[in-house]
Design an enzyme around this catalytic site. Sequence first.
Site, short mmCIF file in Angstrom:
data_model
loop_
_atom_site.label_atom_id
_atom_site.label_comp_id
_atom_site.label_asym_id
_atom_site.label_seq_id
_atom_site.Cartn_x
_atom_site.Cartn_y
_atom_site.Cartn_z
N ILE A 184 0.83 -1.21 0.00
CA ILE A 184 0.00 0.00 0.00
C ILE A 184 0.87 1.27 0.00
O ILE A 184 1.56 1.57 0.99
CB ILE A 184 -0.99 0.00 1.20
CG1 ILE A 184 -1.79 -1.31 1.22
CG2 ILE A 184 -1.91 1.22 1.14
CD1 ILE A 184 -2.52 -1.67 -0.08
N ARG A 244 -5.45 5.25 -12.97
CA ARG A 244 -4.62 4.88 -14.13
C ARG A 244 -4.22 6.10 -14.96
O ARG A 244 -3.18 6.10 -15.60
CB ARG A 244 -5.36 3.82 -14.97
CG ARG A 244 -5.37 2.49 -14.26
CD ARG A 244 -6.33 1.46 -14.82
NE ARG A 244 -6.31 0.31 -13.92
CZ ARG A 244 -7.19 -0.69 -13.93
NH1 ARG A 244 -8.17 -0.69 -14.82
NH2 ARG A 244 -7.08 -1.68 -13.08
N ARG A 255 28.35 14.34 -26.07
CA ARG A 255 29.27 13.20 -26.06
C ARG A 255 29.90 13.02 -27.45
O ARG A 255 29.19 12.82 -28.44
CB ARG A 255 28.51 11.92 -25.67
CG ARG A 255 29.33 10.65 -25.76
CD ARG A 255 30.45 10.64 -24.74
NE ARG A 255 31.13 9.35 -24.71
CZ ARG A 255 32.28 9.14 -24.08
NH1 ARG A 255 32.89 10.13 -23.42
NH2 ARG A 255 32.84 7.95 -24.09
N ILE A 296 21.79 5.38 -24.95
CA ILE A 296 22.43 6.56 -25.53
C ILE A 296 23.56 7.07 -24.63
O ILE A 296 24.55 7.61 -25.10
CB ILE A 296 21.36 7.65 -25.83
CG1 ILE A 296 20.54 7.20 -27.04
CG2 ILE A 296 21.99 9.02 -26.06
CD1 ILE A 296 19.33 8.04 -27.37
N GLY A 338 27.99 3.44 -21.08
CA GLY A 338 28.33 3.04 -19.70
C GLY A 338 27.92 4.07 -18.67
O GLY A 338 27.58 3.73 -17.52
N GLU A 395 -1.71 -0.41 -10.01
CA GLU A 395 -3.04 -0.02 -10.50
C GLU A 395 -3.46 -0.84 -11.72
O GLU A 395 -4.12 -0.35 -12.63
CB GLU A 395 -3.09 1.49 -10.74
CG GLU A 395 -2.75 2.23 -9.44
CD GLU A 395 -3.22 3.65 -9.37
OE1 GLU A 395 -4.19 3.99 -10.04
OE2 GLU A 395 -2.60 4.40 -8.60
N GLU A 425 -1.14 -6.59 -18.36
CA GLU A 425 -2.06 -7.66 -18.79
C GLU A 425 -3.50 -7.29 -18.43
O GLU A 425 -4.43 -7.55 -19.21
CB GLU A 425 -1.66 -8.99 -18.14
CG GLU A 425 -0.32 -9.56 -18.63
CD GLU A 425 0.90 -8.77 -18.15
OE1 GLU A 425 0.89 -8.24 -17.02
OE2 GLU A 425 1.87 -8.66 -18.93
#
Length: 379
Positions: free
Chosen positions: A157, A243, A268, A337, A340, A363, A367
């Site tokens: 909870i 939801r 980078r 992206i 490491g 919630e 599935e």
Amino acid sequence: MDFKLTEEQEVLRKMVKDFAEKELKPNAARIDKSHEFPVDNVKKAAELGLMGVAVPEQWGGAGMDYVSYAIAIEEVSRACATTGVILSVNNSLVCDPLKTFGNDMQKEKFLIPLASGRKIGCFGLTEPNAGTDAANQSTTAVRKGDEYIINGTKNFITNGSVADTAIFFAITDRSKGSKGISCFAIEKGTPGFRAGKEEDKLGICASACSELVFENVRIPAANRIGAEGEGFKIAMYTLDGGRIGIAAQAVGIARAAEEEAVAYSKQRVQFGQPISSFQGIQWMLAEMHLKLEAARLLTFNAAWARQHKDRCSVESAMAKLFAAEAATKITHDAIQIHGGYGYVKEYPVERFYRDARITEIYEGTNEVQKMVIASSLLK
Ligand SMILES: Cc1cc2nc3c(=O)[nH]c(=O)nc-3n(C[C@H](O)[C@H](O)[C@H](O)COP(=O)(O)OP(=O)(O)OC[C@H]3O[C@@H](n4cnc5c(N)ncnc54)[C@H](O)[C@@H]3O)c2cc1C
């Protein structure tokens, strides 16, 4: 069809974004590590009306609509997903059923302090043997005069150990199956009622998540929300709204991950150029953005349906399923992206990845959302 936000919604987005950038983001990594429940975040969010966004002002809320609610949870979760779920639970899983099914006395007593953020709430439906099969409740509520006597245990909870008020579900007539479940409110400190085992989680680490234990707890019959036997209906109605909050949380996490990935790819350098110049990276960024935008549109669609329709089960299920899967994939690719550097805690994307994963589970798992969508097609 108008996809533009209203002026009020734009103002809210800016206000919550500024707040989240300034007050929540700087502490998000620290509380992820310390697992310390962010009391101050909740207090400050409450001051802005974020504990009861779609609750009328008369009942302590901000009096806004569900699209505004989705915007607020997205902005908060972009900065701190832990705070996102704490607020989402209080708004959708606690205030919403009180607003919709509570009587005026219950609104006065429970809703006003919760929606204004003076108190914090939790929602106890799940039990060790009632997860996806939520109707398989074991907790019992036996009527004795003007009271109910409650026995049982809830688990997993959110806000459980910090909540002042819990909305929970228990069997009042086992012979009636899901129609024998009722909904109740209980306050912290009621004799026999306590939080149990606290979970140590993969993500949203600073949100409390615990058992709720009921041992011969006596509560006034006046604490029953709605009629006897109406509890399962209340729970399902409530989760339709919850939801939307979780879809918005997923959108917020995904947006944070995309922003980090874009920025990192531009700075980078490999093979003498920023990695953003490689088509392989660009395609990953394009896929991220496509999923993010689609997830937000589905979330807003569900929020709009919550505002304007009696039920929005299918819209909410589609929004949560799509946004949760999108957040998992986007945070996964954001790590990719970063190479490491994405795997180490110096950069925030590994936290986003851990935080995103729960949106596919709580919630209602992915599935369950597919069951809701499929059953609407096959009825
Ligand atoms: C961090 C966290 C916070 C939570 N917060 C709350 C909360 O505030 N309040 C609350 O009441 N609950 C809360 N939950 C509980 C959560 O909603 C449940 O964990 C979730 O609904 C799944 O139930 P379960 O864990 O028992 O899994 P199970 O129901 O045991 O499911 C296990 C797997 O089986 C699959 N499955 C089950 N039945 C079917 C089927 N018929 N067809 C196909 N697949 C199926 C599920 O999708 C899942 O993949 C929380 C859980 C976590 C981890």
